[in-house]
Write an enzyme that holds these catalytic residues in place. Structure first.
Site, short mmCIF file in Angstrom:
data_model
loop_
_atom_site.label_atom_id
_atom_site.label_comp_id
_atom_site.label_asym_id
_atom_site.label_seq_id
_atom_site.Cartn_x
_atom_site.Cartn_y
_atom_site.Cartn_z
N ASN A 187 -10.32 0.01 0.91
CA ASN A 187 -8.86 0.04 0.84
C ASN A 187 -8.42 -0.54 -0.50
OD1 ASN A 187 -6.12 -0.47 1.01
ND2 ASN A 187 -6.20 -1.31 3.08
N CYS A 191 0.81 -1.22 0.00
CA CYS A 191 0.00 0.00 0.00
C CYS A 191 0.84 1.28 0.00
CB CYS A 191 -0.96 0.00 1.18
SG CYS A 191 -1.97 -1.48 1.26
N HIS A 204 -2.70 6.94 3.15
CA HIS A 204 -3.22 5.66 2.67
C HIS A 204 -4.61 5.45 3.28
CE1 HIS A 204 -3.88 1.62 1.66
NE2 HIS A 204 -3.53 1.09 2.81
O1 UT7 Z 1 -3.49 -1.55 3.81
C1 UT7 Z 1 -3.14 -2.00 5.06
C2 UT7 Z 1 -3.99 -3.11 5.49
N1 UT7 Z 1 -4.68 -3.21 6.66
C3 UT7 Z 1 -5.02 -2.33 7.61
O2 UT7 Z 1 -4.68 -1.21 7.67
C4 UT7 Z 1 -5.89 -2.88 8.69
C5 UT7 Z 1 -5.54 -2.37 10.06
N2 UT7 Z 1 -6.50 -2.82 11.02
C6 UT7 Z 1 -7.78 -2.38 11.09
O3 UT7 Z 1 -8.18 -1.55 10.28
C7 UT7 Z 1 -8.67 -2.88 12.20
O4 UT7 Z 1 -7.89 -3.61 13.13
C8 UT7 Z 1 -9.87 -3.72 11.70
C9 UT7 Z 1 -10.87 -2.85 10.94
C10 UT7 Z 1 -9.35 -4.84 10.79
C11 UT7 Z 1 -10.58 -4.34 12.89
O5 UT7 Z 1 -10.99 -3.33 13.79
P1 UT7 Z 1 -10.69 -3.49 15.36
O6 UT7 Z 1 -11.30 -2.34 16.02
O7 UT7 Z 1 -9.21 -3.70 15.52
O8 UT7 Z 1 -11.52 -4.78 15.72
P2 UT7 Z 1 -11.02 -6.16 16.36
O9 UT7 Z 1 -10.17 -6.91 15.40
O10 UT7 Z 1 -10.47 -5.87 17.73
O11 UT7 Z 1 -12.37 -6.91 16.55
C12 UT7 Z 1 -13.35 -6.48 17.50
C13 UT7 Z 1 -14.52 -7.45 17.45
C14 UT7 Z 1 -14.07 -8.92 17.58
O12 UT7 Z 1 -15.06 -9.58 18.32
P3 UT7 Z 1 -14.86 -9.87 19.89
O13 UT7 Z 1 -13.60 -10.69 19.98
O14 UT7 Z 1 -14.72 -8.54 20.53
O15 UT7 Z 1 -16.11 -10.60 20.26
C15 UT7 Z 1 -14.08 -9.41 16.15
O16 UT7 Z 1 -14.32 -10.80 16.08
O17 UT7 Z 1 -15.18 -7.36 16.18
C16 UT7 Z 1 -15.26 -8.65 15.58
N3 UT7 Z 1 -15.18 -8.48 14.13
C17 UT7 Z 1 -16.25 -8.16 13.40
N4 UT7 Z 1 -17.54 -7.94 13.72
C18 UT7 Z 1 -18.38 -7.62 12.72
C19 UT7 Z 1 -14.10 -8.58 13.33
N5 UT7 Z 1 -14.45 -8.32 12.06
C20 UT7 Z 1 -15.77 -8.05 12.08
C21 UT7 Z 1 -16.70 -7.71 11.08
N6 UT7 Z 1 -17.99 -7.49 11.45
N7 UT7 Z 1 -16.34 -7.55 9.78
#
Ligand code: UT7
Length: 317
Positions: free
Chosen positions: A270, A116, A240
């Protein structure tokens, strides 16, 4: 490496273009097949919808053609094509070969893959070619992440999408727009975000998030310092487009008000290599830049790469 100041022979951007595939996938569409919600996706990422479809070469030809037209250049005048992509159409040849032929360019063409951060890497490399004699370069950032996304994985499927953005760079006598640049990588973090050949993207989202803010801020600060530009002198930051919360946190730590950020991720998702040029083109088309404005481009990605560039908008070819 340390951020680097620019020597005597520079370049200015004289044309730009963008391309998004016509098919729009909304959060509601994803809710039909994934255990997710519109609310969760918007709140956690800032994304409402994304465009999906096409190939990397098709989207590149569309954005590249627009940029050439806007610059008023015949394809035969271009000295080099630099295409940033993580999703080439084939392993060999480079997708830039397909794009070169389709656009009728008569010049060298190669791909850059820095995930990216790739568009800023490509822009930097293009300035290097200008410094050693090239006069007109087409720089394109394109990705079709939908082709390497597991659409059953809610951790990644809600984020990634397809698009392309392009700029024409033309040499000028004197320093040009680029005031400073920085490219970084930390290969030891490779396992946080990768895609095996023929596979789909694996991502440790939380850890990528944490590092992303840190390395964007670090790279951005290095370039600003090398350029002699303070945070409050930045008129537009083009980050980005991975997650609106990453953009907010990075802007806050850089000391740049979020209102000065160019954002398109709410309708693009993204798009990796395309995300910075798509946001830049959107801001340019909205008339957000005037001559003399300082612009900070800053990205991060798998590898884990980071890259930034400070441009001073304007200049006459
Ligand atoms: O180009 C570079 C590539 N990538 C990035 O920049 C990604 C960087 N990371 C992020 O943007 C974020 O970490 C995410 C958007 C991927 C995730 O957000 P988060 O606030 O870090 O959420 P999390 O991974 O801590 O998940 C929180 C909860 C979890 O459930 P529990 O364990 O709290 O019960 C996940 O299982 O949200 C759940 N979860 C979802 N729920 C609904 C994870 N994905 C989803 C989803 N819909 N799509």
């Amino acid at each position: 490496m340390p951020a680097t100041s620019i020597g005597a022979r520079g370049a200015i951007i004289t044309g730009w273009g963008s391309a998004l595939p016509p098919r729009v996938v909304t959060n509601a569409d994803l809710m039909r097949t994934l255990d997710t919600s519109d609310e969760w996706i918007k709140e956690r990422s800032g994304i409402s919808e994304r465009h999906v479809g096409g190939t990397t070469s098709e989207l590149s030809v569309e954005s590249g053609r627009q940029a050439l037209r806007m610059a008023g250049l015949d394809p035969s005048e271009i000295d080099a094509l630099v295409l940033s992509t993580t999703t080439p159409d084939r392993t060999v040849p480079a997708t830039s070969a397909t794009v070169q032929n389709a656009l009728g360019l008569k010049c060298g063409a190669f791909d850059v893959n820095a995930a990216c951060s790739g568009f800023v890497y490509a822009l930097t490399v293009a300035h290097g070619l200008i410094a050693v004699g090239a006069r007109k370069i087409l720089v394109i950032g394109t990705d079709t992440l939908s082709r390497i996304t597991d659409w059953n994985d809610r951790n990644t499927a809600v984020l990634f999408a397809d698009g392309s953005g392009a700029v024409v760079l033309e040499a000028v006598d004197g320093p040009g727009q680029l005031l400073a640049w920085d490219i970084d990588a930390d290969g030891s973090a490779e396992e946080l975000l990768y895609c095996e050949l023929g596979g789909t993207i694996h991502m440790e989202g939380k850890e990528v998030f944490r590092r992303a803010v840190r390395i964007m801020v670090d790279s951005g600060q290095k370039s600003l310092e090398a350029a002699g530009v303070s945070a409050d002198e930045v008129a537009l930051v083009v980050p980005h487009q991975a997650n609106i919360r990453i953009i907010q946190a990075a802007c806050e730590r850089l000391g740049i008000p979020i209102e000065r950020a160019a954002t398109v991720l709410h309708y693009t998702g993204n798009t990796s290599s395309a995300s910075i040029p798509l946001a830049l083109v959107d801001a340019l088309n909205a008339g957000r830049l005037k001559d003399g404005d300082n612009v900070l481009l800053v990205g991060f990605g798998a590898g884990m790469t980071a890259a930034s560039a400070v441009l001073r908008w304007g200049g006459i070819r």
